[in-house]
Design a protein around this motif. Structure first.
Motif, PDB file in Angstrom:
ATOM      1  N   ARG A  67      42.032  22.444  18.970  1.00  0.00           N
ATOM      2  CA  ARG A  67      40.667  21.895  18.844  1.00  0.00           C
ATOM      3  C   ARG A  67      39.936  21.991  20.180  1.00  0.00           C
ATOM      4  NH1 ARG A  67      36.403  21.545  16.178  1.00  0.00           N
ATOM      5  NH2 ARG A  67      35.389  19.547  16.066  1.00  0.00           N
ATOM      6  N   TRP A  68      40.664  21.751  21.283  1.00  0.00           N
ATOM      7  CA  TRP A  68      40.100  21.842  22.634  1.00  0.00           C
ATOM      8  C   TRP A  68      41.052  22.630  23.516  1.00  0.00           C
ATOM      9  CZ3 TRP A  68      35.261  20.488  23.617  1.00  0.00           C
ATOM     10  CH2 TRP A  68      34.641  19.589  22.746  1.00  0.00           C
ATOM     11  N   ARG A  69      40.497  23.411  24.430  1.00  0.00           N
ATOM     12  CA  ARG A  69      41.285  24.160  25.410  1.00  0.00           C
ATOM     13  C   ARG A  69      40.576  24.065  26.753  1.00  0.00           C
ATOM     14  NH1 ARG A  69      44.246  29.848  25.262  1.00  0.00           N
ATOM     15  NH2 ARG A  69      44.153  30.312  27.479  1.00  0.00           N
ATOM     16  N   PHE A  70      41.334  23.768  27.798  1.00  0.00           N
ATOM     17  CA  PHE A  70      40.796  23.655  29.154  1.00  0.00           C
ATOM     18  C   PHE A  70      41.562  24.632  30.048  1.00  0.00           C
ATOM     19  CE2 PHE A  70      40.402  19.629  26.968  1.00  0.00           C
ATOM     20  CZ  PHE A  70      39.057  19.345  27.123  1.00  0.00           C
ATOM     21  N   ASP A  71      40.824  25.499  30.756  1.00  0.00           N
ATOM     22  CA  ASP A  71      41.434  26.509  31.621  1.00  0.00           C
ATOM     23  C   ASP A  71      40.937  26.357  33.045  1.00  0.00           C
ATOM     24  OD1 ASP A  71      42.879  28.522  29.768  1.00  0.00           O
ATOM     25  OD2 ASP A  71      40.946  28.231  28.788  1.00  0.00           O
ATOM     26  N   ASN A  72      41.820  26.636  33.986  1.00  0.00           N
ATOM     27  CA  ASN A  72      41.443  26.682  35.395  1.00  0.00           C
ATOM     28  C   ASN A  72      42.278  27.775  36.056  1.00  0.00           C
ATOM     29  OD1 ASN A  72      39.894  25.679  37.601  1.00  0.00           O
ATOM     30  ND2 ASN A  72      41.779  24.844  38.426  1.00  0.00           N
ATOM     31  N   ASP A  73      41.612  28.758  36.683  1.00  0.00           N
ATOM     32  CA  ASP A  73      42.295  29.860  37.345  1.00  0.00           C
ATOM     33  C   ASP A  73      41.910  29.913  38.812  1.00  0.00           C
ATOM     34  OD1 ASP A  73      43.416  30.695  34.947  1.00  0.00           O
ATOM     35  OD2 ASP A  73      41.847  32.164  34.547  1.00  0.00           O
ATOM     36  N   LEU A  74      42.892  30.208  39.646  1.00  0.00           N
ATOM     37  CA  LEU A  74      42.680  30.458  41.071  1.00  0.00           C
ATOM     38  C   LEU A  74      42.908  31.946  41.293  1.00  0.00           C
ATOM     39  CD1 LEU A  74      44.874  27.511  42.395  1.00  0.00           C
ATOM     40  CD2 LEU A  74      42.418  27.485  41.959  1.00  0.00           C
ATOM     41  N   ASN A  75      41.947  32.630  41.898  1.00  0.00           N
ATOM     42  CA  ASN A  75      42.000  34.078  42.046  1.00  0.00           C
ATOM     43  C   ASN A  75      41.888  34.478  43.510  1.00  0.00           C
ATOM     44  OD1 ASN A  75      41.648  34.880  39.032  1.00  0.00           O
ATOM     45  ND2 ASN A  75      40.092  33.336  39.420  1.00  0.00           N
ATOM     46  N   TYR A  76      42.829  35.299  43.959  1.00  0.00           N
ATOM     47  CA  TYR A  76      42.854  35.773  45.347  1.00  0.00           C
ATOM     48  C   TYR A  76      42.669  37.284  45.360  1.00  0.00           C
ATOM     49  CZ  TYR A  76      44.877  31.196  46.126  1.00  0.00           C
ATOM     50  OH  TYR A  76      45.087  29.837  46.158  1.00  0.00           O
ATOM     51  N   LYS A  77      41.676  37.769  46.104  1.00  0.00           N
ATOM     52  CA  LYS A  77      41.415  39.196  46.229  1.00  0.00           C
ATOM     53  C   LYS A  77      42.229  39.751  47.397  1.00  0.00           C
ATOM     54  CE  LYS A  77      36.665  38.612  44.670  1.00  0.00           C
ATOM     55  NZ  LYS A  77      35.247  38.773  45.026  1.00  0.00           N
ATOM     56  N   LEU A  78      42.962  40.816  47.136  1.00  0.00           N
ATOM     57  CA  LEU A  78      43.815  41.437  48.135  1.00  0.00           C
ATOM     58  C   LEU A  78      43.437  42.907  48.298  1.00  0.00           C
ATOM     59  CD1 LEU A  78      47.145  39.972  46.742  1.00  0.00           C
ATOM     60  CD2 LEU A  78      45.842  39.087  48.681  1.00  0.00           C
ATOM     61  N   GLY A  79      43.886  43.513  49.370  1.00  0.00           N
ATOM     62  CA  GLY A  79      43.644  44.927  49.615  1.00  0.00           C
ATOM     63  C   GLY A  79      42.413  45.135  50.469  1.00  0.00           C
ATOM     64  N   PRO A  80      42.310  46.318  51.087  1.00  0.00           N
ATOM     65  CA  PRO A  80      41.196  46.598  51.993  1.00  0.00           C
ATOM     66  C   PRO A  80      39.830  46.588  51.297  1.00  0.00           C
ATOM     67  CG  PRO A  80      42.497  48.575  51.623  1.00  0.00           C
ATOM     68  CD  PRO A  80      43.236  47.449  50.988  1.00  0.00           C
ATOM     69  N   GLU A  81      39.806  46.938  50.019  1.00  0.00           N
ATOM     70  CA  GLU A  81      38.551  46.932  49.260  1.00  0.00           C
ATOM     71  C   GLU A  81      38.527  45.795  48.243  1.00  0.00           C
ATOM     72  OE1 GLU A  81      38.054  50.810  47.605  1.00  0.00           O
ATOM     73  OE2 GLU A  81      38.354  51.783  49.546  1.00  0.00           O
ATOM     74  N   ARG A  82      39.434  44.842  48.402  1.00  0.00           N
ATOM     75  CA  ARG A  82      39.574  43.705  47.478  1.00  0.00           C
ATOM     76  C   ARG A  82      39.776  44.189  46.043  1.00  0.00           C
ATOM     77  NH1 ARG A  82      35.263  42.351  50.965  1.00  0.00           N
ATOM     78  NH2 ARG A  82      35.915  40.813  52.490  1.00  0.00           N
TER      79      ARG A  82
END
Length: 164
Positions: free
Chosen positions: A113-128
Motif C-alpha cells: 500500500r505504501w513504499r518509502f525509498d532512500n538512496d545514497l549515490n556516489y559518483k566515481l571515475g574521472p568523468e563521474r
C-alpha cells in the motif's frame, strides 16, 4: 477503498505537465515526460498469468540542485491495480546525491500500500561515469505485513550506453 485507475493517473500527469508549459514565461524545456508499456509473457502457462503494465513519468529540474519526479501507472495480471510515486533527487556535491521517494498503490497482492525509498549515490571515475548506490526501502502492506530492504548497486554511463 477507491481504486486508482491508470487512465486517470496518466491524464493527471499530462494536465500537470501542460499547465507547467502554459504558465511558463517562455518555453524552456526543463523537464521530461517518459512513458513505457510492458507485456510479460510467463511460462509455464498453467502456473503463471501474463502481466501487462503501463506508466508515465514527469521529471523536472526545479532548482540547480533539485530534481522532482512524479510517476503513475497501472498493471493487469490476475487483478488490476494502479500506483502513484513522487520523489526528489538532491545534489549535495558534485560527486554525491540522494533520492527520496514515496509510492502508494491501490489494493493489490502484488504491491504494498505504501513504499518509502532512500538512496545514497556516489559518483566515481574521472568523468563521474560510475555511480555506486546504497539504498533502503520500507514496504507496508494493507494486512500489517512489512518488508525492509537494503540494497547496493551501480550504474555505468558511456556515450549512448547505460548499464544499470
Amino acid at each position: 477503498m477507491r481504486k486508482i485507475s491508470a487512465i486517470s493517473l496518466i491524464l493527471s500527469l499530462l494536465i500537470m505537465a501542460g499547465i507547467n508549459i502554459l504558465t511558463a514565461q517562455e518555453f524552456v524545456p526543463t523537464g521530461t515526460i517518459e512513458s513505457s508499456v510492458a507485456y510479460d509473457y510467463l511460462t509455464p502457462r498453467d502456473e503463471y498469468t501474463d502481466w501487462f503494465s503501463t506508466d508515465l513519468r514527469y521529471t523536472t529540474h526545479f532548482s540547480p540542485r533539485n530534481t522532482f519526479t512524479l510517476a503513475g501507472g497501472g498493471s493487469v495480471r490476475d487483478e488490476k491495480f494502479g500506483w502513484l510515486q513522487a520523489g526528489i533527487y538532491h545534489d549535495w556535491s558534485s560527486r554525491f546525491y540522494t533520492y527520496t521517494g514515496v509510492t502508494t498503490s491501490s489494493s493489490s497482492k502484488w504491491m504494498g500500500r505504501w513504499r518509502f525509498d532512500n538512496d545514497l549515490n556516489y559518483k566515481l571515475g574521472p568523468e563521474r561515469q560510475y555511480i555506486l548506490t546504497f539504498g533502503q526501502t520500507a514496504i507496508l502492506y494493507p494486512d500489517d505485513k512489512e518488508d525492509y530492504i537494503l540494497s547496493v548497486g551501480g550504474i555505468w554511463y558511456r556515450k549512448h550506453f547505460i548499464l544499470d
